[in-house]
Design a protein around this motif. Structure first.
Motif, PDB file in Angstrom:
ATOM      1  N   LEU A 151       0.826  -1.214   0.000  1.00 30.02           N
ATOM      2  CA  LEU A 151       0.000   0.000   0.000  1.00 30.02           C
ATOM      3  C   LEU A 151       0.859   1.263   0.000  1.00 30.02           C
ATOM      4  N   VAL A 152       1.900   1.274   0.845  1.00 29.11           N
ATOM      5  CA  VAL A 152       2.774   2.451   0.918  1.00 29.11           C
ATOM      6  C   VAL A 152       3.498   2.659  -0.408  1.00 29.11           C
ATOM      7  N   ASP A 153       4.008   1.555  -0.984  1.00 32.93           N
ATOM      8  CA  ASP A 153       4.687   1.672  -2.279  1.00 32.93           C
ATOM      9  C   ASP A 153       3.730   2.174  -3.350  1.00 32.93           C
ATOM     10  N   MET A 154       2.510   1.619  -3.366  1.00 31.36           N
ATOM     11  CA  MET A 154       1.530   2.041  -4.366  1.00 31.36           C
ATOM     12  C   MET A 154       1.147   3.508  -4.188  1.00 31.36           C
ATOM     13  N   ALA A 155       1.024   3.952  -2.951  1.00 31.54           N
ATOM     14  CA  ALA A 155       0.690   5.363  -2.695  1.00 31.54           C
ATOM     15  C   ALA A 155       1.756   6.278  -3.283  1.00 31.54           C
ATOM     16  N   THR A 156       3.014   5.885  -3.106  1.00 34.26           N
ATOM     17  CA  THR A 156       4.102   6.711  -3.637  1.00 34.26           C
ATOM     18  C   THR A 156       4.138   6.659  -5.154  1.00 34.26           C
ATOM     19  N   VAL A 157       3.829   5.499  -5.730  1.00 38.33           N
ATOM     20  CA  VAL A 157       3.745   5.396  -7.188  1.00 38.33           C
ATOM     21  C   VAL A 157       2.614   6.281  -7.711  1.00 38.33           C
ATOM     22  N   CYS A 158       1.501   6.349  -6.972  1.00 32.61           N
ATOM     23  CA  CYS A 158       0.377   7.205  -7.382  1.00 32.61           C
ATOM     24  C   CYS A 158       0.802   8.670  -7.494  1.00 32.61           C
ATOM     25  N   LEU A 159       1.798   9.078  -6.717  1.00 32.66           N
ATOM     26  CA  LEU A 159       2.300  10.458  -6.803  1.00 32.66           C
ATOM     27  C   LEU A 159       3.185  10.660  -8.020  1.00 32.66           C
ATOM     28  N   SER A 160       3.686   9.555  -8.590  1.00 34.10           N
ATOM     29  CA  SER A 160       4.643   9.656  -9.688  1.00 34.10           C
ATOM     30  C   SER A 160       4.011   9.481 -11.058  1.00 34.10           C
ATOM     31  N   VAL A 161       2.844   8.818 -11.133  1.00 35.26           N
ATOM     32  CA  VAL A 161       2.192   8.654 -12.424  1.00 35.26           C
ATOM     33  C   VAL A 161       1.706  10.012 -12.913  1.00 35.26           C
ATOM     34  N   GLN A 162       1.426  10.090 -14.205  1.00 33.43           N
ATOM     35  CA  GLN A 162       0.921  11.331 -14.781  1.00 33.43           C
ATOM     36  C   GLN A 162      -0.480  11.126 -15.336  1.00 33.43           C
ATOM     37  N   PRO A 163      -1.492  11.877 -14.889  1.00 37.34           N
ATOM     38  CA  PRO A 163      -1.376  12.872 -13.812  1.00 37.34           C
ATOM     39  C   PRO A 163      -1.346  12.200 -12.444  1.00 37.34           C
ATOM     40  N   PRO A 164      -0.766  12.866 -11.427  1.00 35.92           N
ATOM     41  CA  PRO A 164      -0.692  12.249 -10.100  1.00 35.92           C
ATOM     42  C   PRO A 164      -2.078  11.953  -9.529  1.00 35.92           C
ATOM     43  N   GLN A 165      -2.192  10.814  -8.834  1.00 36.56           N
ATOM     44  CA  GLN A 165      -3.458  10.405  -8.211  1.00 36.56           C
ATOM     45  C   GLN A 165      -3.402  10.742  -6.719  1.00 36.56           C
TER      46      GLN A 165
ATOM     47  N   ARG B  71      -6.108   9.082  -4.173  1.00 30.19           N
ATOM     48  CA  ARG B  71      -5.891   7.665  -3.874  1.00 30.19           C
ATOM     49  C   ARG B  71      -4.636   7.480  -3.025  1.00 30.19           C
ATOM     50  N   ALA B  72      -3.587   8.221  -3.347  1.00 31.19           N
ATOM     51  CA  ALA B  72      -2.364   8.137  -2.561  1.00 31.19           C
ATOM     52  C   ALA B  72      -2.632   8.512  -1.109  1.00 31.19           C
ATOM     53  N   GLU B  73      -3.428   9.573  -0.913  1.00 32.46           N
ATOM     54  CA  GLU B  73      -3.760  10.002   0.453  1.00 32.46           C
ATOM     55  C   GLU B  73      -4.503   8.896   1.201  1.00 32.46           C
ATOM     56  N   GLN B  74      -5.447   8.249   0.512  1.00 30.44           N
ATOM     57  CA  GLN B  74      -6.217   7.172   1.142  1.00 30.44           C
ATOM     58  C   GLN B  74      -5.314   6.010   1.553  1.00 30.44           C
ATOM     59  N   LEU B  75      -4.377   5.622   0.676  1.00 33.07           N
ATOM     60  CA  LEU B  75      -3.484   4.501   0.975  1.00 33.07           C
ATOM     61  C   LEU B  75      -2.538   4.834   2.125  1.00 33.07           C
ATOM     62  N   PHE B  76      -2.026   6.059   2.144  1.00 34.55           N
ATOM     63  CA  PHE B  76      -1.138   6.464   3.243  1.00 34.55           C
ATOM     64  C   PHE B  76      -1.890   6.442   4.582  1.00 34.55           C
ATOM     65  N   GLN B  77      -3.138   6.865   4.567  1.00 32.78           N
ATOM     66  CA  GLN B  77      -3.926   6.891   5.811  1.00 32.78           C
ATOM     67  C   GLN B  77      -4.134   5.471   6.343  1.00 32.78           C
ATOM     68  N   ILE B  78      -4.359   4.508   5.448  1.00 30.42           N
ATOM     69  CA  ILE B  78      -4.524   3.116   5.880  1.00 30.42           C
ATOM     70  C   ILE B  78      -3.245   2.620   6.549  1.00 30.42           C
ATOM     71  N   ALA B  79      -2.089   2.947   5.948  1.00 29.03           N
ATOM     72  CA  ALA B  79      -0.806   2.514   6.509  1.00 29.03           C
ATOM     73  C   ALA B  79      -0.578   3.138   7.889  1.00 29.03           C
ATOM     74  N   ILE B  80      -0.977   4.401   8.046  1.00 30.61           N
ATOM     75  CA  ILE B  80      -0.800   5.074   9.342  1.00 30.61           C
ATOM     76  C   ILE B  80      -1.637   4.399  10.417  1.00 30.61           C
ATOM     77  N   GLN B  81      -2.837   3.956  10.044  1.00 32.94           N
ATOM     78  CA  GLN B  81      -3.722   3.305  11.009  1.00 32.94           C
ATOM     79  C   GLN B  81      -3.150   1.978  11.515  1.00 32.94           C
ATOM     80  N   SER B  82      -2.196   1.402  10.774  1.00 29.36           N
ATOM     81  CA  SER B  82      -1.603   0.135  11.210  1.00 29.36           C
ATOM     82  C   SER B  82      -0.777   0.306  12.484  1.00 29.36           C
ATOM     83  N   GLY B  83      -0.280   1.533  12.720  1.00 27.67           N
ATOM     84  CA  GLY B  83       0.527   1.790  13.915  1.00 27.67           C
ATOM     85  C   GLY B  83       1.986   1.446  13.761  1.00 27.67           C
ATOM     86  N   ASP B  84       2.397   0.901  12.600  1.00 26.33           N
ATOM     87  CA  ASP B  84       3.801   0.573  12.394  1.00 26.33           C
ATOM     88  C   ASP B  84       4.606   1.864  12.221  1.00 26.33           C
TER      89      ASP B  84
END
Length: 644
Positions: A214-228, A231-244
């Motif tokens: 999820l974290v890797d995909m979120a960062t890829v979403c920032l790199s595609v054109q046009p940036p997503q 979706r990247a924000e949603q994926l990062f939020q899920i990773a944050i909720q994991s507590g890792d």
């Protein structure tokens, strides 16, 4: 495109760390307490169970940071497996050894180890052993920077998985995830996103690997054109909720970049400060360099340039200390932009050159790895040809020689192109600095001219409306006094003389106000103003050619003041008997000439006088040009042209 550049840097940090940890993902070790494992090992027989105990102890030691003990236990597991002729155990122990070597940065040793195991696993024919070797060789290729070979190897893994009827889904998830990482290294973001989506279809959603994807995909979403961004924000939020802690720090860093681009600066500041704090707690220098760089970009966008410079220098210091080339060049680019804002062109050029030097180091490393990758490809082909048929050995050697020659030729061409590109970029940088200096000078000149025009307009208005009005009222009052008051006959003549002098003063005031800023120029345009001006001078004649479309007020004022100054020079200094003013207006330009039959002058001696310099600066402010042709006794001709 700053977000794309920063996202690329962030994903390379994530990839670097995860690839360093992924080889152990091929190993499913048991989690037991170290002391109890060692007690069990003391009484265990020297069989496959003992091998698994050595491996489990090695994992426990490695997780506690005891590298030497971990390596010793993995080596014992490997040696015992060799004695037992148990290839699977030997390979699992080798995964642990590779993990330690990867941690120590000894990628060549890992690469050679898995290369040597491939033919052994092929000969054995065991699915698990082949999968383990193929996957770890792909990871080794990726660690070495041989990305095309890594792709080829991971697609070989798919061929192996497709042939196995009951291949576990987690093997597919692992392979798609590795393809996502390799495509990210190659900056082929669409393919990276595609393989990340496929990995999510196979991975256990309760696993740590799921969050990593999820974290890797979120960062890829920032790199595609046009940036997503959403979706990247949603994926990062899920990773944050994991507590890792690790994934959360990376996610906060990514969210900070997203909010910066969305201009939600308060949120961006909070996320980046959180990421920086978490990175600092983990003593993770890669992350600290990233967060401080992103904070610098955030401050820059808010025009907080001192704050931006502080963070940029912090990022650069950390990057230089730990030789993080991507952050070094990125921080230098920010410092170059800040120097340009301060008009410190020398520092800006220095930072740009330093950033280019860092990028050249990275590019040289890529070229070297590309050459090595080509060599490895051909070496692999050589081995395959030897296995297939010893009779083709001579033909293969000839082909390899040609390939090496081609590689050398390609290297020479690449180096030549690189040298040419460097020179071109240097010239472009020099031209850009020169252009910036010229633009700065033009802006300053235009500002002076605009100020002069505004001041002339104000003075003309004040003289005409203020002082002129007051004099007219005085005249009116004096005239009323003459009609209604008794004046001695001796004083009548003096009174009339005073009224006449007052009339002359009013006329002179109107003339001065008109020359400061002619009313006809603002109301009727350049043609009418110049025609009126020349009509007031007996020896001057005016000719107009072309269309009569009104121009921008600044251009009209500039042309009028230049011609006014040239005609006055002819009257004051040249003692001319005849002056000709010509004006020609076309859709894309306006040109003029001022000719006189006066004394003329030496252009070389007078070229640097204040009058001529002022005229040249007025024309240059609008990217125009002006030429002077004059000789003693032969008169003067001045020609000018402005683009419109």
């Amino acid at each position: 495109m700053k977000v794309l550049k920063n996202a690329n840097i962030l994903i390379m940090k994530i990839i670097t760390l995860f690839v360093g940890m992924l080889s152990v993902c091929f190993l499913q070790a048991q989690s037991s307490e170290l002391d109890s494992l060692q007690k069990v090992l003391k009484t265990a027989a020297k069989d496959t169970n003992a091998v698994e105990l050595y491996i489990a102890i090695g994992e426990a030691c490695f997780s506690e940071g005891n590298i030497e003990s971990a390596m010793a236990n993995y080596e014992k597991a490997k040696q015992l497996s060799q004695n037992l002729k148990w290839l699977k155990g030997e390979l699992i122990a080798s995964v642990g050894i590779a993990d330690i070597l990867n941690y120590q940065g000894m990628y060549d040793s890992i690469f050679k180890m898995w290369q040597n195991y491939i033919p052994i696993a092929e000969q054995k024919g065991d699915f698990y052993c082949r999968w383990l070797c193929y996957g770890n060789l792909g990871i080794s290729y990726d660690n070495k920077g041989y990305f095309e070979l890594a792709l080829q190897q991971f697609y070989n893994v798919f061929s192996l998985l497709d042939k196995e009827k009951n291949a576990p889904k987690r093997y597919y998830a692992q392979n798609y995830y590795m393809l996502q990482l390799v495509y990210s290294h190659l900056e082929r973001w669409d393919k990276a996103l595609e393989n990340g989506e496929l990995a999510l279809q196979y991975v256990d959603t309760q696993s740590y690997k799921y969050l990593s994807i999820l974290v890797d995909m979120a960062t890829v979403c920032l790199s595609v054109q046009p940036p997503q961004y959403d979706r990247a924000e949603q994926l990062f939020q899920i990773a944050i909720q994991s507590g890792d802690a690790f994934l959360s720090s990376m996610s906060y860093d990514g969210l900070g970049m997203i909010y910066t681009e969305k201009k939600e600066y308060q949120k961006a500041e909070e996320c980046l400060q959180t990421a920086l704090s978490m990175y600092s707690d983990m003593e993770f220098s890669f992350g600290i360099a990233s967060a401080t760089r992103n904070l610098s970009m955030l401050a820059f966008k808010q025009k907080q340039f001192d704050k931006s410079e502080k963070y940029a220098r912090q990022s650069l210091q950390i990057a230089q200390r730990d030789t993080i080339h991507t952050d070094m060049s990125a921080a230098m680019e920010i410092l170059a932009d800040l120097a340009l804002i301060k008009n410190d062109f020398e520092s800006a050029e220095k930072w740009r050159n330093d950033a280019d030097s860092i990028r050249n180091i990275v590019n040289n490393d890529k070229l070297l790895k590309a050459s090595e990758e080509l060599s490895i490809k051909y070496e692999t082909e050589k081995k395959e040809a030897q296995i297939a048929s010893m009779q083709k050995e001579r033909k293969f050697i000839i082909g390899l020689t040609l390939a090496i020659g081609l590689t050398l030729l390609l290297s020479v061409v690449v180096l030549a192109l690189r040298h040419r590109i460097i020179n071109q970029r240097k010239k472009l940088a020099e031209q850009k600095v020169k252009q910036l200096e010229q633009e700065k000078q033009l802006v300053a000149t235009q500002a002076v001219l605009d100020g002069e025009t505004a001041e002339r307009t104000r003075l003309a208005r004040d003289l005409h409306d203020g002082l002129g009005g007051m004099l007219s009222v005085v005249k009116l009052n004096l005239s009323n006094m003459k009609g209604g008051a008794y004046i001695e006959q001796a004083d009548v003549q003096a009174f009339d003389k005073a009224l006449k002098m007052l009339d002359n003063s009013i006329s002179e005031l109107r003339r001065v106000a008109h020359h400061l800023m002619p009313d006809s120029l603002s109301r009727y345009g350049l043609k009418t103003a110049l025609s009126d001006f020349c009509a007031a001078i007996p020896i001057a004649e005016f000719h107009y050619y072309g269309n009569e479309k009104r121009l921008e007020q600044k251009v009209e004022v500039t042309v009028y003041r230049v011609i006014y100054e040239l005609v006055n020079n002819a009257l004051k200094h040249a003692h001319a008997a005849h002056i000709i003013v010509q004006l020609m207006q076309e859709p894309d330009r306006i040109a003029f000439t001022v000719q006189d039959d006066g004394d003329g002058f030496d252009i070389q001696k007078v070229a640097h006088g204040m009058g001529l310099l002022n005229i040249k600066e007025r024309i240059a402010a609008y990217n125009g040009n002006i030429d002077f042709d004059s000789k003693h006794g032969e008169g003067t001709e001045v020609s000018g042209e402005l683009k419109i």
